[in-house]
Design a protein around this motif. Structure first.
Motif, short mmCIF file in Angstrom:
data_model
loop_
_atom_site.label_atom_id
_atom_site.label_comp_id
_atom_site.label_asym_id
_atom_site.label_seq_id
_atom_site.Cartn_x
_atom_site.Cartn_y
_atom_site.Cartn_z
N ALA A 151 0.83 -1.21 0.00
CA ALA A 151 0.00 0.00 0.00
C ALA A 151 0.86 1.26 0.00
O ALA A 151 0.60 2.21 -0.74
N GLN A 152 1.91 1.24 0.82
CA GLN A 152 2.79 2.41 0.93
C GLN A 152 3.41 2.74 -0.43
O GLN A 152 3.38 3.89 -0.88
N GLU A 153 3.94 1.70 -1.08
CA GLU A 153 4.57 1.91 -2.38
C GLU A 153 3.55 2.43 -3.40
O GLU A 153 3.85 3.32 -4.19
N HIS A 154 2.36 1.86 -3.35
CA HIS A 154 1.28 2.30 -4.24
C HIS A 154 1.02 3.79 -4.05
O HIS A 154 0.96 4.57 -5.01
N ASN A 155 0.83 4.18 -2.78
CA ASN A 155 0.52 5.58 -2.50
C ASN A 155 1.64 6.50 -2.96
O ASN A 155 1.40 7.58 -3.52
N GLU A 156 2.89 6.08 -2.74
CA GLU A 156 4.02 6.92 -3.13
C GLU A 156 4.13 7.05 -4.66
O GLU A 156 4.44 8.12 -5.17
N ALA A 181 -1.88 11.36 -20.72
CA ALA A 181 -1.01 10.29 -20.22
C ALA A 181 -1.83 9.30 -19.41
O ALA A 181 -2.79 9.67 -18.73
N LEU A 182 -1.46 8.02 -19.52
CA LEU A 182 -2.13 6.97 -18.75
C LEU A 182 -1.10 6.19 -17.95
O LEU A 182 -0.12 5.67 -18.51
N HIS A 183 -1.31 6.14 -16.66
CA HIS A 183 -0.45 5.34 -15.79
C HIS A 183 -1.28 4.20 -15.18
O HIS A 183 -2.39 4.42 -14.73
N ILE A 184 -0.72 2.99 -15.19
CA ILE A 184 -1.40 1.85 -14.56
C ILE A 184 -0.53 1.36 -13.40
O ILE A 184 0.65 1.05 -13.60
N VAL A 185 -1.09 1.35 -12.22
CA VAL A 185 -0.32 0.89 -11.05
C VAL A 185 -0.82 -0.49 -10.64
O VAL A 185 -1.99 -0.66 -10.27
N LEU A 186 0.06 -1.49 -10.75
CA LEU A 186 -0.27 -2.87 -10.37
C LEU A 186 0.16 -3.09 -8.92
O LEU A 186 1.33 -2.90 -8.58
N VAL A 187 -0.81 -3.47 -8.09
CA VAL A 187 -0.52 -3.53 -6.65
C VAL A 187 -0.61 -4.96 -6.13
O VAL A 187 -1.58 -5.68 -6.40
N ASP A 188 0.40 -5.34 -5.36
CA ASP A 188 0.40 -6.67 -4.73
C ASP A 188 -0.29 -6.58 -3.37
O ASP A 188 -1.39 -7.10 -3.19
N ASN A 189 0.32 -5.91 -2.42
CA ASN A 189 -0.23 -5.73 -1.07
C ASN A 189 -0.84 -7.02 -0.50
O ASN A 189 -2.01 -7.06 -0.12
N GLY A 190 -0.05 -8.07 -0.47
CA GLY A 190 -0.49 -9.32 0.16
C GLY A 190 -1.10 -10.33 -0.80
O GLY A 190 -1.37 -11.47 -0.43
N ARG A 191 -1.33 -9.91 -2.05
CA ARG A 191 -2.02 -10.81 -2.98
C ARG A 191 -1.17 -12.00 -3.40
O ARG A 191 -1.67 -13.12 -3.51
N SER A 192 0.13 -11.75 -3.64
CA SER A 192 0.95 -12.90 -4.08
C SER A 192 1.12 -13.89 -2.94
O SER A 192 1.24 -15.09 -3.17
N ALA A 251 -9.34 -10.12 5.05
CA ALA A 251 -8.75 -9.31 6.13
C ALA A 251 -7.78 -10.09 7.02
O ALA A 251 -6.68 -9.60 7.27
N PRO A 252 -8.14 -11.30 7.48
CA PRO A 252 -7.18 -12.01 8.35
C PRO A 252 -5.89 -12.37 7.63
O PRO A 252 -4.86 -12.55 8.28
N SER A 253 -5.91 -12.47 6.30
CA SER A 253 -4.67 -12.79 5.60
C SER A 253 -3.71 -11.60 5.67
O SER A 253 -2.51 -11.75 5.55
N ARG A 254 -4.27 -10.43 5.87
CA ARG A 254 -3.44 -9.23 5.97
C ARG A 254 -2.96 -9.03 7.41
O ARG A 254 -1.85 -8.65 7.66
#
Lengths: 164, 459
Positions: free
Chosen positions: B88-93, B281-292, B340-343
């Motif tokens: 999440a932090q990296e995503h926000n930054e 311009a189009l930016h796509i942000v791919l986020v993991d945040n616990g998914r992998s 939620a519990p996985s996080r």
């Protein structure tokens, strides 16, 4: 063991293949579809699932228990607004989530009452214990019966007493 | 919301204390479930569609890295810039970095559960950027400074009278106004102004297509389209699991999504994006945040198939009666209680128990996630990892001791049948007896089934 174990109604319809019952029960019955019978044992079609187009019976949310109840003389099944919503017992859930559990049970009871049921019948004793506990605390007049009691020819319980 | 341990039973009891409101909430969501049933029934091959969707998702998850890299290649070729965020932090930054580079001060954002999960809004606001949620429900909860209570219907817990009060305070509508058309028009005018002023638009992603590098955003209000058509900068934030292999697979999901979510045959706007517009311009942000990590879990991998339709929330008898905020997590309800519990298992240990295991969620799920079985699995995992509170730990241990020994089980039964009828009421119905708060205990039978059976058959 699993292949040799049956729920009572499943045994009667699938193994014994009962076609007729010599039982009278001239009352308006509210049938509570217990979740584990419905969605784990698949005694009937859950309302969430969509039937194949040629299977009308499944679309009516019919179960094996319904088939047996229809063989009972004089019995009238009432129509519930929510045909298979959970009563909220759920084992340890009943005490761990006491507030939600009781509201769920209360809502089921109210549905049976608005439908004009004289008795709530189910295949699962724990659902009945939960709803009966709520009914008796509020001193309401709505008995509960296990399906086996009804099929064995018991009469409608009066004043909280079972009548063989 | 961000600290402390969640306590679903307590929050639920607080919600239910206002019985009228709890019943209203239950009824509103049951109405949506009913609409879903009618919409699903109109598709003869409904169950086949669910099975197909399940298999496409299972396949996509089994080759997640390949499809994501293919998507990155194709999207880049179309002119988009693809970013990868570990958490999440990296995503926000990353998002802030893009906005800062573009000199952006005002952002409009359409609905995205991912940005809720990452707490993007407070992060951007801390850095001096104004974020306006443009989905009507999301705007309402944003003005009230509370989180959404539902993933599709963010303001489902709020009555129109309360919307009137909120708009009177923030948008200057007439005091006491409750007419939905009047209030919606006021929100429309207010939002239009924000759309015009915005320097960038942020959207979520419903489906990203590996084969084409394009993606689809579904809204009912068209706010995603307007939000990225006026400003020249579009940032799309997506969780890794949104990927599907082929454009041909889209039809399966679009047919299931809207019917399952709101009972509509199709979402009003299904907008397809293939690269940036000519002058933007189009930016796509791919986020993991616990998914992998979830993808590595054999037990819970299937939860990543979720398309966020909200059907399991609408059908859940517990969610309907306890409200979305009682879960204290961005995605509430049955699916949220798996995610939620996985996080954070310590924080969300009460959620897998906020379930009677009725199984309605599993049967309603358009991608056939075995939701209630996963909740049951979570209970075992939380017990094994020592995340249960002392009450659950000890009561379960005691039950295990009694149920594991035939002689003790029989003795305990006999003792109960003998002693209970003799006890005075105040001893049975004490504050420790949660069962007896609103319920009578069952009457004790004189003999057990085993005793009756023996007597009858002389054994």
């Amino acid at each position: 063991m699993k292949s040799k174990t049956y729920e009572l109604c499943e045994f009667l319809t699938d193994v014994v293949q009962v076609e007729k019952l010599a039982v009278q029960f001239p009352h308006r019955v509210g049938y509570h579809q217990s979740c584990h019978g419905l969605r784990e044992l698949r005694l009937g079609a859950a309302s969430e699932l969509m039937p194949p187009p040629d299977d009308a019976a499944v679309g009516n949310n019919e179960s094996k228990t319904h088939r047996l109840l229809r063989m009972v003389e004089g019995l009238e099944l009432v129509t519930l607004e929510r045909s298979d919503e959970c009563c909220g017992f759920g084992g340890a859930f009943a005490v761990g989530e006491e507030a939600v559990s009781c509201m769920m049970g209360q809502d089921r009871i109210a549905d049976h009452q608005q439908a004009g049921a004289e008795v709530i019948v189910a295949n699962d004793m724990s659902c009945l214990m939960h709803m009966d506990g709520l009914i008796r605390r509020q001193k309401q007049n709505l008995p509960v019966m296990h399906i086996a009691e009804l099929l064995a020819g018991n009469k409608l319980p009066r004043n909280g007493k079972t009548q063989p | 919301m961000t600290h402390g341990v969640s306590d679903h039973p307590q929050k639920a009891a607080e919600f239910i204390a206002d019985s009228q409101r709890a019943h209203w909430h239950d009824g509103a969501l049951w109405f949506v479930r009913d609409k879903r049933d009618a919409a699903a029934r109109s598709v003869p091959e409904w169950e086949q569609l669910r099975e197909t969707a399940k298999q496409i998702k299972a396949h996509s998850l089994s080759r997640l890295p390949d499809y994501l890299e293919e998507f990155e290649r194709k999207a880049t070729a179309l002119g988009a810039q693809v970013h990868w965020a570990r958490d999440a932090q990296e995503h926000n930054e990353i998002v802030y970095g893009i906005l800062k580079a573009g000199g952006v001060r005002r952002v409009v954002k359409s609905k995205s559960m991912l940005t809720e999960e990452c707490h993007l809004n407070p992060f951007l606001e801390q850095h001096g950027i104004e974020v306006v949620d443009t989905d009507l429900g999301e705007r309402i909860v944003q003005l009230r400074q509370e989180p959404p209570s539902h993933i599709v219907l963010p303001a489902i817990h709020i009555k129109k009278e309360e919307v009137g009060d909120c708009f009177h305070e923030h948008l200057g509508t007439e005091a006491g106004a409750t007419d939905p058309a009047y209030l919606t028009e006021a929100a429309r005018q207010h939002l239009r102004e924000r759309f015009m002023q915005a320097d960038a638009g942020i959207t979520g992603v419903n489906f990203a297509i590996a084969e084409t590098g394009g993606f689809v955003v579904c809204t009912n209000e068209g706010n995603a389209d307007l939000g990225v058509s006026l400003p020249k900068l579009h940032i799309a934030c997506m969780g890794l699991e949104k990927i599907i292999p082929r454009a041909a697979d889209l039809g399966v999901f679009l047919r299931l999504l809207a019917r399952s979510a709101t009972g509509q045959p199709i979402t009003t706007y299904s907008s397809h994006f293939h690269g940036p517009r000519a002058d933007g311009a189009l930016h796509i942000v791919l986020v993991d945040n616990g998914r992998s990590a979830l993808q590595q879990s054999e037990e819970h991998q299937r939860a990543l198939s979720c398309i966020r339709c909200g059907a399991c929330l609408n059908t859940c008898p517990v969610y309907r009666r306890s409200g979305g905020h009682s879960y204290e997590t961005p995605v509430p309800g049955p699916i949220g209680s798996i995610l939620a519990p996985s996080r954070d298992p310590g924080k969300y240990a009460s959620l897998p128990f906020a379930c009677s295991l009725c199984g309605s969620c599993t049967d309603v799920c358009p991608v056939k996630i075995d939701i209630h079985h996963q909740l049951l699995t979570w209970r075992r995992e939380l017990a094994e990892s020592g995340h249960l509170d002392w009450k659950k730990r000890w009561s379960m241990r005691l039950a295990g001791v009694v149920l594991g020994r035939v002689w003790l089980y029989r003795f305990a039964g006999k003792a109960m049948r003998t002693v209970m009828p003799l006890l005075p009421r105040f001893l049975k119905y004490n504050p420790l007896n949660a069962w007896g708060k609103q319920r009578e205990l069952p009457p004790m039978p004189r003999k057990s089934f085993r005793e009756q059976y023996r007597r009858r058959h002389g054994k």
